[in-house]
Design a protein around this motif. Structure first.
Motif, PDB file in Angstrom:
ATOM      1  N   TRP A  26       0.891  -1.127  -0.023  1.00  0.00           N
ATOM      2  CA  TRP A  26       0.065  -0.058   0.094  1.00  0.00           C
ATOM      3  C   TRP A  26       0.720   1.371  -0.074  1.00  0.00           C
ATOM      4  N   TYR A  27       1.675   1.395   0.926  1.00  0.00           N
ATOM      5  CA  TYR A  27       2.526   2.751   1.262  1.00  0.00           C
ATOM      6  C   TYR A  27       3.730   2.637   0.601  1.00  0.00           C
ATOM      7  N   GLY A  28       4.278   1.504   0.077  1.00  0.00           N
ATOM      8  CA  GLY A  28       5.579   1.556  -0.405  1.00  0.00           C
ATOM      9  C   GLY A  28       5.554   1.421  -2.213  1.00  0.00           C
ATOM     10  N   LEU A  29       4.425   0.510  -2.509  1.00  0.00           N
ATOM     11  CA  LEU A  29       4.288   0.616  -4.109  1.00  0.00           C
ATOM     12  C   LEU A  29       3.154   1.037  -4.810  1.00  0.00           C
ATOM     13  N   LEU A  30       1.976   0.508  -4.136  1.00  0.00           N
ATOM     14  CA  LEU A  30       0.476   1.112  -5.001  1.00  0.00           C
ATOM     15  C   LEU A  30       0.338   2.321  -4.771  1.00  0.00           C
ATOM     16  N   PHE A  31       0.340   3.247  -3.536  1.00  0.00           N
ATOM     17  CA  PHE A  31      -0.215   4.365  -3.225  1.00  0.00           C
ATOM     18  C   PHE A  31       0.844   5.146  -2.659  1.00  0.00           C
ATOM     19  N   SER A  32       2.206   4.987  -3.065  1.00  0.00           N
ATOM     20  CA  SER A  32       3.187   5.842  -2.236  1.00  0.00           C
ATOM     21  C   SER A  32       3.055   7.193  -2.429  1.00  0.00           C
ATOM     22  N   GLU A  33       2.865   7.450  -3.828  1.00  0.00           N
ATOM     23  CA  GLU A  33       3.096   8.863  -4.270  1.00  0.00           C
ATOM     24  C   GLU A  33       1.580   9.569  -3.756  1.00  0.00           C
ATOM     25  N   ALA A  34       0.488   9.093  -3.930  1.00  0.00           N
ATOM     26  CA  ALA A  34      -0.513   9.478  -3.413  1.00  0.00           C
ATOM     27  C   ALA A  34      -0.713   9.746  -2.049  1.00  0.00           C
ATOM     28  N   TRP A  35      -0.188   8.725  -1.194  1.00  0.00           N
ATOM     29  CA  TRP A  35       0.027   8.870   0.121  1.00  0.00           C
ATOM     30  C   TRP A  35       0.913  10.011   0.584  1.00  0.00           C
ATOM     31  N   LEU A  94     -14.927  -0.798  13.707  1.00  0.00           N
ATOM     32  CA  LEU A  94     -13.728  -0.354  14.565  1.00  0.00           C
ATOM     33  C   LEU A  94     -12.769   0.369  13.602  1.00  0.00           C
ATOM     34  N   ALA A  95     -12.173  -0.342  12.885  1.00  0.00           N
ATOM     35  CA  ALA A  95     -11.208   0.574  11.967  1.00  0.00           C
ATOM     36  C   ALA A  95     -11.486   1.700  11.283  1.00  0.00           C
ATOM     37  N   TYR A 101     -11.136   9.705  12.218  1.00  0.00           N
ATOM     38  CA  TYR A 101     -10.776  10.671  13.292  1.00  0.00           C
ATOM     39  C   TYR A 101      -9.527  11.796  12.681  1.00  0.00           C
ATOM     40  N   ALA A 102      -8.653  11.167  11.968  1.00  0.00           N
ATOM     41  CA  ALA A 102      -7.588  11.999  11.237  1.00  0.00           C
ATOM     42  C   ALA A 102      -8.501  12.689  10.193  1.00  0.00           C
ATOM     43  N   TYR A 103      -9.509  11.926   9.408  1.00  0.00           N
ATOM     44  CA  TYR A 103     -10.188  12.827   8.431  1.00  0.00           C
ATOM     45  C   TYR A 103     -10.697  14.052   8.814  1.00  0.00           C
ATOM     46  N   LEU A 104     -11.547  13.844  10.094  1.00  0.00           N
ATOM     47  CA  LEU A 104     -12.183  14.855  10.697  1.00  0.00           C
ATOM     48  C   LEU A 104     -11.413  15.994  11.345  1.00  0.00           C
ATOM     49  N   TYR A 105     -10.430  15.650  12.159  1.00  0.00           N
ATOM     50  CA  TYR A 105      -9.759  16.643  13.082  1.00  0.00           C
ATOM     51  C   TYR A 105      -8.515  17.277  12.324  1.00  0.00           C
ATOM     52  N   ASP A 117      -5.747   4.822   4.100  1.00  0.00           N
ATOM     53  CA  ASP A 117      -5.384   4.376   5.238  1.00  0.00           C
ATOM     54  C   ASP A 117      -6.580   3.367   5.630  1.00  0.00           C
ATOM     55  N   ALA A 118      -7.778   3.495   5.282  1.00  0.00           N
ATOM     56  CA  ALA A 118      -8.981   2.771   5.572  1.00  0.00           C
ATOM     57  C   ALA A 118      -8.898   1.522   4.684  1.00  0.00           C
ATOM     58  N   SER A 119      -8.447   1.503   3.347  1.00  0.00           N
ATOM     59  CA  SER A 119      -8.339   0.389   2.535  1.00  0.00           C
ATOM     60  C   SER A 119      -7.094  -0.359   3.047  1.00  0.00           C
ATOM     61  N   HIS A 120      -6.131   0.068   3.457  1.00  0.00           N
ATOM     62  CA  HIS A 120      -5.056  -0.762   3.939  1.00  0.00           C
ATOM     63  C   HIS A 120      -5.546  -1.624   5.276  1.00  0.00           C
ATOM     64  N   LEU A 121      -6.133  -0.826   5.935  1.00  0.00           N
ATOM     65  CA  LEU A 121      -6.568  -1.693   7.153  1.00  0.00           C
ATOM     66  C   LEU A 121      -7.591  -2.721   6.779  1.00  0.00           C
ATOM     67  N   LEU A 122      -8.525  -2.392   5.784  1.00  0.00           N
ATOM     68  CA  LEU A 122      -9.502  -3.689   5.582  1.00  0.00           C
ATOM     69  C   LEU A 122      -8.760  -4.601   4.893  1.00  0.00           C
ATOM     70  N   VAL A 123      -7.973  -4.590   3.793  1.00  0.00           N
ATOM     71  CA  VAL A 123      -7.101  -5.393   3.397  1.00  0.00           C
ATOM     72  C   VAL A 123      -6.139  -6.281   4.324  1.00  0.00           C
TER      73      VAL A 123
END
Length: 136
Positions: A26-35, A94-95, A101-105, A117-123
């Motif tokens: 997620w964070y290293g290959l697929l969505f690195s730039e977007a993240w 839960l997740a 929280y981060a999105y809202l605050y 972040d949500a899809s990372h936790l889902l998968v």
């Protein structure tokens, strides 16, 4: 087989590594730039990070896997489908609220960051549940 809180230790380790690998994808290959863009980071920012933080991230992953494993055990989710469905329900109640929280605050209210972040936790949660159901 060694146990941790009644869970197969090998299953917990394999599920944790699998979940951590999802994070790498997620964070290293697929969505690195977007993240990184959504976080406001540059490649130089990422390179300056101490690898010690990676250990902390893995420990957090292990705790999540143990939690998922305990719920699967208490629920008696015996099949692969029951395990995956249970993880999906846990993620939804839960997740998903937690990452909101981060999105809202945070001032940016980044939909991109929320989705990554949500899809990372889902998968990661579903993969962990599947691994735990296979290695009992």
């Amino acid at each position: 087989m060694p146990k941790v809180l009644g869970l197969n230790l090998v299953g917990v380790i394999v599920a944790s590594v699998a979940f951590y690998f999802v994070g790498f994808l997620w964070y290293g290959l697929l969505f690195s730039e977007a993240w990184m863009n959504a976080e406001g980071l540059t490649a130089a920012d990422a390179e300056g990070q101490s690898p010690i933080w990676m250990i902390g991230g893995f420990l957090i992953t292990v705790l999540q896997v143990i939690g998922i494993g305990l719920v699967l055990k208490w629920k008696g989710a015996a099949s692969l489908g029951e395990a995956a469905t249970t993880a999906l329900i846990l993620w939804f109640f839960l997740a998903l609220p937690f990452v909101h929280y981060a999105y809202l605050y945070l001032p940016a209210h980044s939909v991109t960051l929320l989705l990554i972040d949500a899809s990372h936790l889902l998968v990661g949660w579903v993969v962990s549940a599947i691994v735990l159901s296979l290695i009992k």
